[in-house]
Design an enzyme around this catalytic site. Structure first.
Site, short mmCIF file in Angstrom:
data_model
loop_
_atom_site.label_atom_id
_atom_site.label_comp_id
_atom_site.label_asym_id
_atom_site.label_seq_id
_atom_site.Cartn_x
_atom_site.Cartn_y
_atom_site.Cartn_z
N HIS A 107 47.98 -70.12 13.39
CA HIS A 107 47.30 -70.74 12.11
C HIS A 107 48.78 -71.46 11.43
CE1 HIS A 107 44.91 -67.32 12.14
NE2 HIS A 107 43.95 -67.79 11.50
N ASP A 131 51.00 -68.88 10.38
CA ASP A 131 51.82 -68.11 11.21
C ASP A 131 53.11 -68.73 11.54
OD1 ASP A 131 49.51 -66.61 11.31
OD2 ASP A 131 48.69 -67.72 12.96
N GLU A 134 34.17 -70.93 14.19
CA GLU A 134 34.49 -69.45 14.67
C GLU A 134 33.35 -68.44 13.91
OE1 GLU A 134 38.25 -67.87 15.87
OE2 GLU A 134 37.55 -66.03 15.21
N GLU A 190 33.70 -64.92 19.26
CA GLU A 190 34.55 -63.68 19.62
C GLU A 190 33.91 -62.59 19.76
OE1 GLU A 190 37.95 -63.59 16.77
OE2 GLU A 190 37.67 -61.54 16.46
N HIS A 215 33.55 -60.24 16.62
CA HIS A 215 32.64 -60.86 15.64
C HIS A 215 31.21 -60.94 16.15
CE1 HIS A 215 35.91 -63.79 14.17
NE2 HIS A 215 36.10 -62.39 14.17
N ASP A 260 36.56 -55.54 12.00
CA ASP A 260 37.22 -56.42 13.43
C ASP A 260 38.52 -55.68 13.64
OD1 ASP A 260 36.90 -58.63 14.59
OD2 ASP A 260 38.00 -60.12 13.18
C1 XLS Z 1 39.33 -63.29 12.05
C2 XLS Z 1 39.40 -64.35 13.15
C3 XLS Z 1 40.66 -65.13 13.09
C4 XLS Z 1 40.47 -66.63 13.74
C5 XLS Z 1 41.32 -67.52 13.29
O1 XLS Z 1 38.45 -62.44 12.08
O2 XLS Z 1 39.17 -63.84 14.26
O3 XLS Z 1 41.71 -64.42 13.56
O4 XLS Z 1 40.29 -66.11 14.99
O5 XLS Z 1 41.53 -67.77 11.97
NI NI Z 2 39.26 -64.85 16.06
NI NI Z 3 38.37 -61.81 14.32
#
Ligand code: XLS
Ligand code: NI
Ligand code: NI
Length: 436
Positions: free
Chosen positions: A100, A103, A231, A267, A270, A306
């Site tokens: 990010h 980051d 995502e 993911e 998720h 998460d």
């Molecule tokens: C949060 C997300 C984040 C994304 C990037 O749950 O997984 O880490 O991958 O913003």
């Molecule tokens: Ni992610």
């Molecule tokens: Ni995540």
């Protein structure tokens, strides 16, 4: 100064090796179905969990005590993190990383200052990438941490926040392009609502659509070749998020006709939060033509959030990778370790152990999935389940050559009475186990 205890890259030593810090299964140059393991898996180390998260939880603070988290000079801390990212990539032999904007560089006191910081650190990353032959899998903008985003980013009731997000994403896309990023990611952690009582859902969806259109237009304007990846995540931090799952994102993307430019970053954690399996989400994205990349991690099956653990479950990896191989493998995508060591794993080397273990689990998953592909039994069984669709009559029905009345007339005149056929689930499950 080295961060980790070792200086030499971790090597592949084979399954019999007793070394603690060696690859037992991941052999980057080993060929599987015509490609090397490295080409198949395209691993990426993420900045945020690896270098930015200090080990806190809702009841306790920083357990890691990394020096740069306590550095009062933000740009100095950013340079330290950059050094450690490349040390990590070198030791693991991983080619890609992800970040990010927030980051890699400190926010400063204005967007102008933030942009300048991001650009300055990106220059450092660029020369490290060239020297170490490393690549950027994707970049993304953090539009969820700062309090200005508490009521949403692009879906904030305040148009100033929407505009601010446009400016932030523009800069992050520029930097991602300059670094040769292969994709650009959008995860909308604050794009949702806490209570319907104060929310105009219709308005917020319109904002989300406008924002996505703006991003795609800009991608074309600057000639960014890779896809925009959304995502999906159903909740957390927001109670209800608009990019709930693959199916929900598809409806947003297809309503704008953007299936060519916008794909998904799926993911594991998720997927299970949305009540799906990882392989379901990958398979659906692929069936809808919008599969892009994955965030590889593991959610806890009892906790409703998460947990972002490193993926270690080999059968689960095999099923996910089987779907990826069926989809033809990654193009611009890859496996981004969106995973963090547990807050008790406070030694720097724990970060290496976590990646090595998960890369080995992925390699084993790949080997199993390749067996499933090469053997072809599963695919054959599935296609025979659908074989009747290959008759001329049934093909015509699917192609829309008959209307409802005509189909009805045919059923009655031919006296069609469907004969149930066994789904043989247990047989399939046993077949899967035979590959593992
Ligand atoms: C949060 C997300 C984040 C994304 C990037 O749950 O997984 O880490 O991958 O913003
Ligand atoms: Ni992610
Ligand atoms: Ni995540």
């Amino acid at each position: 100064m080295n961060f980790y205890s070792i200086k030499e890259p971790i090597r592949y030593e084979g399954p019999k090796s007793e070394s603690e810090l060696a690859f037992h299964w991941y052999n980057p140059t080993q060929k599987v179905m015509g490609k090397t393991m490295a080409e198949h898996l395209r691993f990426a180390v993420c900045y945020w969990h690896t270098l930015c998260w200090p080990g806190l939880d809702p009841f306790g603070g920083d357990t890691f005590l990394r020096a740069w988290h306590h550095d009062s000079d933000g740009m100095h801390a950013a340079r330290t993190k950059a050094d450690i990212m490349f040390e990590t990539l070198d030791l693991l032999g991983v080619e890609f990383f992800t970040f990010h904007d927030l980051d890699i560089a400190p926010e400063g006191n204005s967007l102008k200052e933030f942009n300048a910081n991001v650009t300055a650190i990106a220059k450092i990353l660029e020369s490290k990438m060239a020297k170490g032959k490393k690549k950027l899998l994707w970049g993304t903008a953090n539009m969820f941490s700062n309090r200005r985003f508490m009521a949403g980013a692009a879906t904030n009731p305040d148009p100033d926040v929407f505009a601010y997000c446009a400016a932030q994403v523009k800069h992050c896309m520029d930097v991602t392009k300059d670094l040769g990023g292969e994709n650009y990611v959008m995860w909308g952690g604050r794009e949702g609502y806490e209570t319907l009582l104060n929310t105009n859902i219709g308005h917020e969806i319109e904002q989300a659509k406008r924002f996505l259109s703006l991003v795609v237009d800009y991608k074309h304007k600057i000639g960014f070749k890779g896809p925009i990846l959304i995502e999906p995540k159903p909740q957390e931090p927001t109670k209800h998020q608009y990019d709930y799952d693959v199916a929900t994102c598809y409806s947003l993307i297809s309503s704008l006709g953007l299936e060519k430019d916008v794909k998904l970053n799926v993911e594991q954690n998720h997927a299970i939060l949305a009540g799906h399996t990882f392989e379901h989400e990958i398979a659906l994205a692929s069936a809808l033509g919008i599969f892009g990349s994955i965030d590889i991690n593991r959610g806890d099956y009892q906790s409703g959030w998460d947990t972002d653990q490193f993926a270690m479950n080999i059968p689960e990896m095999a099923l996910a990778i089987y779907e990826i191989l069926k989809a033809g493998g990654f193009t611009t995508g890859g496996m981004n370790f969106d995973a963090k060591v547990r807050r008790q794993s406070i030694d720097p080397d724990d970060i290496l152990h976590a990646h090595v273990a998960s890369m080995d689990a992925c390699a084993r998953g790949l080997l199993i999935a390749a067996k499933m592909m090469e053997d072809g039994k599963l695919a054959k069984l599935v296609s025979s389940r659908y074989a009747k669709w290959n008759t001329a009559e049934n093909k015509a029905m699917l192609a829309g050559k008959e209307n409802l009345e005509q189909i009805a007339a045919r059923v009655l005149s031919k006296g069609i009475e469907p004969q149930p056929v066994s789904g043989r689930q247990e047989y399939y499950e046993n077949l899967l186990n035979s590959y593992i």
